[in-house]
Motif scaffolding. Structure first.
Motif, PDB file in Angstrom:
ATOM      1  N   VAL A 169     -40.325 -26.254  10.834  1.00 55.74           N
ATOM      2  CA  VAL A 169     -39.333 -25.179  10.872  1.00 55.74           C
ATOM      3  C   VAL A 169     -40.015 -23.859  10.523  1.00 55.74           C
ATOM      4  O   VAL A 169     -40.684 -23.755   9.491  1.00 55.74           O
ATOM      5  CB  VAL A 169     -38.170 -25.438   9.893  1.00 55.74           C
ATOM      6  N   ASP A 170     -39.833 -22.853  11.393  1.00 50.00           N
ATOM      7  CA  ASP A 170     -40.472 -21.554  11.188  1.00 50.00           C
ATOM      8  C   ASP A 170     -39.597 -20.484  11.820  1.00 50.00           C
ATOM      9  O   ASP A 170     -38.844 -20.769  12.765  1.00 50.00           O
ATOM     10  CB  ASP A 170     -41.870 -21.544  11.828  1.00 50.00           C
ATOM     11  N   ASP A 171     -39.705 -19.258  11.313  1.00 50.09           N
ATOM     12  CA  ASP A 171     -38.916 -18.164  11.883  1.00 50.09           C
ATOM     13  C   ASP A 171     -39.697 -17.361  12.916  1.00 50.09           C
ATOM     14  O   ASP A 171     -39.124 -16.480  13.563  1.00 50.09           O
ATOM     15  CB  ASP A 171     -38.431 -17.222  10.773  1.00 50.09           C
ATOM     16  N   THR A 172     -40.988 -17.638  13.095  1.00 45.07           N
ATOM     17  CA  THR A 172     -41.832 -16.860  13.999  1.00 45.07           C
ATOM     18  C   THR A 172     -42.102 -17.649  15.272  1.00 45.07           C
ATOM     19  O   THR A 172     -42.698 -18.735  15.219  1.00 45.07           O
ATOM     20  CB  THR A 172     -43.165 -16.497  13.314  1.00 45.07           C
ATOM     21  N   LEU A 173     -41.692 -17.106  16.408  1.00 41.61           N
ATOM     22  CA  LEU A 173     -41.768 -17.860  17.651  1.00 41.61           C
ATOM     23  C   LEU A 173     -43.193 -18.142  18.076  1.00 41.61           C
ATOM     24  O   LEU A 173     -43.487 -19.218  18.618  1.00 41.61           O
ATOM     25  CB  LEU A 173     -41.011 -17.114  18.760  1.00 41.61           C
ATOM     26  N   ARG A 174     -44.116 -17.206  17.840  1.00 42.30           N
ATOM     27  CA  ARG A 174     -45.499 -17.477  18.259  1.00 42.30           C
ATOM     28  C   ARG A 174     -46.103 -18.610  17.434  1.00 42.30           C
ATOM     29  O   ARG A 174     -46.992 -19.325  17.908  1.00 42.30           O
ATOM     30  CB  ARG A 174     -46.351 -16.201  18.164  1.00 42.30           C
ATOM     31  N   VAL A 175     -45.638 -18.796  16.207  1.00 43.06           N
ATOM     32  CA  VAL A 175     -46.099 -19.919  15.386  1.00 43.06           C
ATOM     33  C   VAL A 175     -45.507 -21.221  15.919  1.00 43.06           C
ATOM     34  O   VAL A 175     -46.196 -22.245  16.005  1.00 43.06           O
ATOM     35  CB  VAL A 175     -45.735 -19.707  13.907  1.00 43.06           C
ATOM     36  N   LEU A 176     -44.249 -21.206  16.279  1.00 44.86           N
ATOM     37  CA  LEU A 176     -43.632 -22.387  16.880  1.00 44.86           C
ATOM     38  C   LEU A 176     -44.320 -22.755  18.186  1.00 44.86           C
ATOM     39  O   LEU A 176     -44.523 -23.938  18.482  1.00 44.86           O
ATOM     40  CB  LEU A 176     -42.136 -22.144  17.106  1.00 44.86           C
ATOM     41  N   ALA A 189     -36.169 -23.247  14.898  1.00 40.88           N
ATOM     42  CA  ALA A 189     -36.315 -21.830  14.567  1.00 40.88           C
ATOM     43  C   ALA A 189     -35.183 -21.381  13.652  1.00 40.88           C
ATOM     44  O   ALA A 189     -34.190 -22.095  13.451  1.00 40.88           O
ATOM     45  CB  ALA A 189     -36.325 -20.994  15.847  1.00 40.88           C
ATOM     46  N   ILE A 190     -35.328 -20.177  13.113  1.00 35.46           N
ATOM     47  CA  ILE A 190     -34.327 -19.571  12.226  1.00 35.46           C
ATOM     48  C   ILE A 190     -33.772 -18.327  12.903  1.00 35.46           C
ATOM     49  O   ILE A 190     -34.533 -17.450  13.327  1.00 35.46           O
ATOM     50  CB  ILE A 190     -34.958 -19.182  10.872  1.00 35.46           C
ATOM     51  N   HIS A 191     -32.455 -18.241  12.986  1.00 28.80           N
ATOM     52  CA  HIS A 191     -31.826 -17.125  13.695  1.00 28.80           C
ATOM     53  C   HIS A 191     -32.001 -15.779  12.993  1.00 28.80           C
ATOM     54  O   HIS A 191     -32.306 -14.788  13.639  1.00 28.80           O
ATOM     55  CB  HIS A 191     -30.331 -17.388  13.890  1.00 28.80           C
ATOM     56  N   GLN A 192     -31.754 -15.727  11.702  1.00 28.58           N
ATOM     57  CA  GLN A 192     -31.736 -14.441  11.004  1.00 28.58           C
ATOM     58  C   GLN A 192     -32.570 -14.519   9.739  1.00 28.58           C
ATOM     59  O   GLN A 192     -32.047 -14.623   8.638  1.00 28.58           O
ATOM     60  CB  GLN A 192     -30.289 -14.040  10.677  1.00 28.58           C
ATOM     61  N   PRO A 193     -33.906 -14.436   9.870  1.00 31.70           N
ATOM     62  CA  PRO A 193     -34.772 -14.594   8.692  1.00 31.70           C
ATOM     63  C   PRO A 193     -34.607 -13.495   7.648  1.00 31.70           C
ATOM     64  O   PRO A 193     -34.775 -13.750   6.463  1.00 31.70           O
ATOM     65  CB  PRO A 193     -36.178 -14.588   9.292  1.00 31.70           C
ATOM     66  N   ASP A 194     -34.286 -12.277   8.096  1.00 29.75           N
ATOM     67  CA  ASP A 194     -33.986 -11.168   7.196  1.00 29.75           C
ATOM     68  C   ASP A 194     -32.466 -11.025   7.147  1.00 29.75           C
ATOM     69  O   ASP A 194     -31.828 -10.745   8.164  1.00 29.75           O
ATOM     70  CB  ASP A 194     -34.635  -9.879   7.712  1.00 29.75           C
ATOM     71  N   SER A 195     -31.890 -11.212   5.965  1.00 30.13           N
ATOM     72  CA  SER A 195     -30.431 -11.209   5.835  1.00 30.13           C
ATOM     73  C   SER A 195     -29.805  -9.877   6.213  1.00 30.13           C
ATOM     74  O   SER A 195     -28.605  -9.804   6.481  1.00 30.13           O
ATOM     75  CB  SER A 195     -30.026 -11.572   4.401  1.00 30.13           C
ATOM     76  N   ARG A 196     -30.611  -8.813   6.267  1.00 26.16           N
ATOM     77  CA  ARG A 196     -30.083  -7.482   6.588  1.00 26.16           C
ATOM     78  C   ARG A 196     -30.233  -7.129   8.068  1.00 26.16           C
ATOM     79  O   ARG A 196     -29.750  -6.080   8.486  1.00 26.16           O
ATOM     80  CB  ARG A 196     -30.808  -6.409   5.754  1.00 26.16           C
ATOM     81  N   ILE A 197     -30.901  -7.973   8.841  1.00 24.46           N
ATOM     82  CA  ILE A 197     -31.166  -7.651  10.249  1.00 24.46           C
ATOM     83  C   ILE A 197     -30.656  -8.783  11.134  1.00 24.46           C
ATOM     84  O   ILE A 197     -31.137  -9.917  11.053  1.00 24.46           O
ATOM     85  CB  ILE A 197     -32.681  -7.434  10.503  1.00 24.46           C
ATOM     86  N   GLU A 198     -29.711  -8.485  11.988  1.00 21.73           N
ATOM     87  CA  GLU A 198     -29.159  -9.480  12.904  1.00 21.73           C
ATOM     88  C   GLU A 198     -30.211  -9.860  13.943  1.00 21.73           C
ATOM     89  O   GLU A 198     -30.849  -9.004  14.549  1.00 21.73           O
ATOM     90  CB  GLU A 198     -27.918  -8.927  13.609  1.00 21.73           C
ATOM     91  N   ARG A 199     -30.426 -11.177  14.122  1.00 16.84           N
ATOM     92  CA  ARG A 199     -31.361 -11.641  15.145  1.00 16.84           C
ATOM     93  C   ARG A 199     -30.943 -13.017  15.623  1.00 16.84           C
ATOM     94  O   ARG A 199     -30.642 -13.894  14.832  1.00 16.84           O
ATOM     95  CB  ARG A 199     -32.794 -11.717  14.605  1.00 16.84           C
TER      96      ARG A 199
END
Length: 220
Positions: A169-176, A189-199
């Protein structure tokens, strides 16, 4: 989304996966330029732009993640500056319960991160998450980031695992992408790794929080 009967080993990234990426984003985008500008008597906006460009030029490399490299490059004690804002380090929701559940299910639980060991010690002091892992690995031990195949070969040589029965499990797509190329079968993957930034991410199965992949009492 996850067939737990097919998984023996769980590898988890740290920043943006277990910990809120807001700390790191805030530090590199706002706090470091602010402190650098104060120390050198320069304009904050100009420093922020210069540092952003300089840091981005190393993205994905081991230097990008290396505190010693940036401390030398900027002539600043980056670890000490991070400690000034360590109150912003926080564990993402449901992480502790998920880690405890994995141990209860007798999964091998590994922290696999690009973070520099000096950052890891600071974050462990604040969060205590290190006590939940069977093994903790920084890519700096292998002189290659997780983006490189050399990292995965080095990890397997140190701690053999079956890629077909491993969840990463990782939030960075190039690592995945790198983990996929190595042959790890179960990727998340993780949708919103930074709680202040929607992703929202695409290309891999993704979750917002780990409670989404913990079986309910009825399904266990």
């Amino acid at each position: 989304m996850v067939n737990w009967q097919s998984i023996d080993t769980v590898m988890l990234d740290m920043d943006g996966t277990l910990l809120d990426l807001h700390f790191d984003n805030y530090f590199w985008v706002e706090y470091l330029p602010q402190r650098y500008a104060e120390i050198h008597g320069r304009d904050f906006a100009l420093v922020r732009d210069e540092l952003a460009s300089q840091i981005a030029s190393y993205e994905g490399s081991l230097q990008w993640y290396c505190l010693d490299f940036w401390s030398d490059t900027l002539a600043l004690d980056i670890r000490a500056l991070k400690e000034e804002v360590k109150h912003k380090i926080s564990v993402r929701p449901h992480v502790v319960n998920f880690l405890a559940w994995l141990r209860a299910m007798n999964k091998k639980v590994m922290l696999v991160t690009n973070a520099h060991p000096k950052v890891m010690t600071l974050k462990f002091e604040v969060t205590q998450i290190d006590k939940h892992f069977d093994l903790i690995v920084s890519s700096h031990e292998f002189s290659h980031p997780k983006e490189a195949q050399e990292f995965w070969h080095g990890l397997a040589a140190r701690e053999p695992f079956d890629p077909a029965r491993t969840l990463f499990v990782d939030d960075t797509l190039r690592v995945l992408d790198s983990a996929r190329d190595y042959g790890i079968a179960h990727l998340l993957a993780i949708h919103q790794p930074d709680s202040r930034i929607e992703r929202r991410v695409s290309g891999y199965p993704a979750i917002e929080h780990f409670d989404e992949i913990m079986p309910t009492q009825e399904s266990r």
